[in-house]
Scaffold this motif. Structure first.
Motif, short mmCIF file in Angstrom:
data_model
loop_
_atom_site.label_atom_id
_atom_site.label_comp_id
_atom_site.label_asym_id
_atom_site.label_seq_id
_atom_site.Cartn_x
_atom_site.Cartn_y
_atom_site.Cartn_z
N LEU A 78 38.22 24.32 67.83
CA LEU A 78 36.91 23.75 68.19
C LEU A 78 36.70 24.05 69.67
O LEU A 78 37.61 23.82 70.47
N THR A 79 35.53 24.53 70.04
CA THR A 79 35.29 24.74 71.47
C THR A 79 34.00 24.02 71.89
O THR A 79 33.17 23.65 71.06
N ALA A 80 33.88 23.84 73.20
CA ALA A 80 32.65 23.27 73.78
C ALA A 80 32.49 23.88 75.17
O ALA A 80 33.20 24.85 75.50
N SER A 81 31.61 23.34 75.97
CA SER A 81 31.42 23.92 77.31
C SER A 81 32.62 23.55 78.20
O SER A 81 33.42 22.68 77.86
N ARG A 82 32.70 24.23 79.33
CA ARG A 82 33.90 24.18 80.18
C ARG A 82 34.37 22.76 80.52
O ARG A 82 35.56 22.47 80.50
N PHE A 111 34.56 20.12 78.94
CA PHE A 111 35.29 19.36 77.92
C PHE A 111 36.61 20.01 77.49
O PHE A 111 37.35 19.44 76.68
N VAL A 112 36.88 21.20 78.01
CA VAL A 112 38.07 21.93 77.55
C VAL A 112 39.33 21.12 77.88
O VAL A 112 39.47 20.57 78.98
N GLY A 113 40.25 21.01 76.92
CA GLY A 113 41.50 20.28 77.12
C GLY A 113 41.40 18.81 76.76
O GLY A 113 42.41 18.11 76.74
N ARG A 114 40.19 18.35 76.46
CA ARG A 114 40.06 16.92 76.12
C ARG A 114 40.00 16.72 74.60
O ARG A 114 39.79 17.65 73.85
N LYS A 115 40.22 15.47 74.18
CA LYS A 115 40.21 15.18 72.74
C LYS A 115 38.77 15.17 72.22
O LYS A 115 37.89 14.56 72.85
N TYR A 116 38.59 15.78 71.04
CA TYR A 116 37.25 15.85 70.43
C TYR A 116 36.64 14.45 70.30
O TYR A 116 35.50 14.22 70.65
N GLY A 117 37.46 13.52 69.79
CA GLY A 117 36.97 12.15 69.56
C GLY A 117 36.51 11.45 70.83
O GLY A 117 35.68 10.54 70.78
N GLU A 118 37.04 11.87 71.97
CA GLU A 118 36.67 11.23 73.24
C GLU A 118 35.35 11.76 73.81
O GLU A 118 34.63 11.05 74.49
N VAL A 119 35.08 13.03 73.53
CA VAL A 119 33.92 13.64 74.20
C VAL A 119 32.69 13.81 73.31
O VAL A 119 31.58 13.89 73.82
N VAL A 120 32.91 13.85 71.99
CA VAL A 120 31.75 14.13 71.13
C VAL A 120 30.85 12.90 71.04
O VAL A 120 31.32 11.77 70.99
N LYS A 121 29.55 13.14 71.07
CA LYS A 121 28.59 12.06 70.82
C LYS A 121 28.27 12.17 69.32
O LYS A 121 27.31 12.83 68.93
N TRP A 122 29.14 11.58 68.50
CA TRP A 122 29.09 11.77 67.04
C TRP A 122 27.87 11.08 66.44
O TRP A 122 27.71 9.86 66.59
N LEU A 123 27.02 11.84 65.79
CA LEU A 123 25.79 11.26 65.25
C LEU A 123 25.70 11.35 63.73
O LEU A 123 24.64 11.18 63.16
N GLN A 124 26.83 11.63 63.09
CA GLN A 124 26.80 11.84 61.63
C GLN A 124 27.20 10.60 60.85
O GLN A 124 27.37 10.67 59.63
N LEU A 170 41.97 16.19 67.91
CA LEU A 170 41.94 17.64 68.13
C LEU A 170 41.52 17.94 69.57
O LEU A 170 40.61 17.32 70.11
N ILE A 171 42.22 18.89 70.16
CA ILE A 171 41.94 19.23 71.56
C ILE A 171 40.90 20.36 71.61
O ILE A 171 41.01 21.36 70.91
N ILE A 172 39.91 20.16 72.46
CA ILE A 172 38.84 21.16 72.59
C ILE A 172 39.37 22.38 73.33
O ILE A 172 39.96 22.28 74.41
N GLY A 173 39.16 23.54 72.71
CA GLY A 173 39.60 24.79 73.33
C GLY A 173 38.48 25.41 74.16
O GLY A 173 37.32 24.97 74.11
N SER A 174 38.87 26.43 74.89
CA SER A 174 37.86 27.14 75.70
C SER A 174 37.21 28.22 74.85
O SER A 174 37.80 28.70 73.87
N THR A 175 36.00 28.62 75.24
CA THR A 175 35.29 29.67 74.50
C THR A 175 35.65 31.04 75.07
O THR A 175 35.01 32.03 74.74
N ASP A 176 36.67 31.11 75.91
CA ASP A 176 37.10 32.40 76.45
C ASP A 176 37.72 33.24 75.33
O ASP A 176 38.38 32.70 74.44
#
Ligand SMILES: NC(=O)c1ccc[n+]([C@@H]2O[C@H](COP(=O)([O-])OP(=O)(O)OC[C@H]3O[C@@H](n4cnc5c(N)ncnc54)[C@H](OP(=O)(O)O)[C@@H]3O)[C@@H](O)[C@H]2O)c1
Length: 356
Positions: free
Chosen positions: A34-38, A40-53, A64-70
């Motif tokens: 899973l990736t996001a913008s710079r 958030f890289v290295g942080r837990k998905y559950g901590e940073v996502v604004k979950w709207l589902q 899950l740890i957010i990876g870089s889009t590099d």
């Protein structure tokens, strides 16, 4: 069959959230990156996502740890296929580099959509266009890029295809009422949209007009010949959270016949993919409602898990001497994430995801 390892680039956005939701328990795919913008890289998905589902982020995603889009991070992850929801400016170079290195990219960004060897896929409508990927080896790519159409176009082309096959299409006028989720997480400020309608969506009318004739076009000797239909779109943002409604006016080539058109829509099975039994394919890609006041976004946007387009109010149109109707589709699922996953299933079923 081993599961295909997949990644989602832009997994925190609105389309990204729907993608991870669909992929989490997918029988053919395994979510590997899973990736996001710079920031958030290295942080837990559950901590940073604004979950709207729903009320909670699915527990499988929280840690899950957010990876870089590099490029190097994506290559190291061993993914074979990526879903890209990156903004067009960021998508262009990374997507091409991934295709060059043997990865299959299914992307919803605008870049490259009209290049001759890039399929713009709405599987039940034009799965045969997948053949274009064979031409991409000329670019030196071992993988491939496929584009998912704009949300409004996906809904429109699914509603048009059965009528096109039955009666032929000469002109189409479409007036849209598009939900705010279509503009992404940060797209429309509430002060602009509450108690209001915004009669302009940047670039949308051109996208709908141009994409639709490519998708409805025919594949002849590995070239897509655009459908000769004149399409005019007027696009509007309305205060609805999810689901785009479209008022469609059609001049048919054959004598217009509402009953024939209804029957064609009702019986449309999406034959281009039907025999493949893809897990996400809806039983009925188009659902016809006979009630006078349907479809409605709030009531109909999750029919078939959001994968069917719902049409209604079929009637004669005096101005075009044709047929008019209303179509509704879930912009985030059928209009984006669901169609992307269906495309990935199509490629997998056809043996076009090779692994690396
Ligand atoms: N929304 C719809 O109904 C819809 C329908 C069809 C197609 N699309 C297309 O799908 C794409 C995504 O739309 P959306 O509505 O999901 O947008 P969104 O909610 O704004 O999400 C964008 C995603 O991209 C990530 N991102 C932005 N810049 C990035 C960068 N430089 N590197 C890595 N990640 C980056 C964001 O991460 P952060 O959270 O870290 O910022 C976020 O995950 C767009 O191309 C859009 O046109 C949208």
């Amino acid at each position: 069959m081993d599961k295909v390892k997949v990644g989602v680039l832009g997994a925190t956005g609105l389309v990204g959230q729907k993608l991870v939701q669909l992929l989490l328990k997918h029988p053919w795919f395994e979510l590997e990156l899973l990736t996001a913008s710079r920031e958030f890289v290295g942080r837990k998905y559950g901590e940073v996502v604004k979950w709207l589902q729903g009320p909670f982020t699915p527990p499988e995603l929280n840690e899950l740890i957010i990876g870089s889009t590099d490029l190097s991070t994506i290559m190291d992850s061993k993914v074979e296929l990526v879903f890209s929801t990156l903004p067009s400016k960021d998508a262009l170079s990374v997507e091409a580099e991934l295709a060059k290195r043997g990865i299959v990219v299914i992307s919803s960004s605008d870049s490259m959509k009209f290049e001759e060897d890039i399929p713009l896929l709405n599987p039940e409508v034009n799965a045969d266009h997948v053949e274009l990927t064979k031409l991409q080896s000329r670019r030196g790519w071992r993988g491939a890029i496929l584009k998912t159409p704009n949300c409004t176009t996906v809904i429109l082309t699914l509603a048009l295809k059965p009528i096109m096959d039955e009666l032929g299409l000469r002109k189409v006028i479409v007036s849209t009422m598009q939900s705010i989720s279509g503009a992404g997480l940060t797209g429309v400020p509430s002060i602009d949209i509450i108690d209001n309608i915004i009669p302009y969506i940047d670039g949308e009318e051109e996208r709908v007009e141009r994409e639709s004739v490519k998708i409805l076009g025919s594949l002849e000797s590995q070239v897509v010949k655009p459908a000769s239909i004149t399409i005019s779109a007027s696009c509007h943002r309305v205060p609805v959270i999810e689901g785009h409604l479209e008022a469609i006016f059609i001049e048919t080539i054959e004598e217009p016949d509402v009953e024939l058109a209804s029957k064609a829509l009702e019986e449309f099975k999406g034959n281009k993919i039907r025999a493949l039994n893809l897990p996400t394919a809806p039983e009925k890609p188009v659902i016809v409602r006979r009630e006078l006041d349907r479809p409605q976004p709030r009531l109909d946007r999750y029919i078939s898990n959001g994968m069917s387009v719902v049409v209604g109010r079929l009637r004669m149109d005096k101005a075009l001497r044709g047929i008019k109707l209303i179509a509704l589709g879930n912009n985030l699922i059928r209009g984006a994430a669901g169609t992307s996953v269906l495309t990935a299933e199509l490629l997998t079923a056809k043996g076009l995801v090779y692994g690396r």
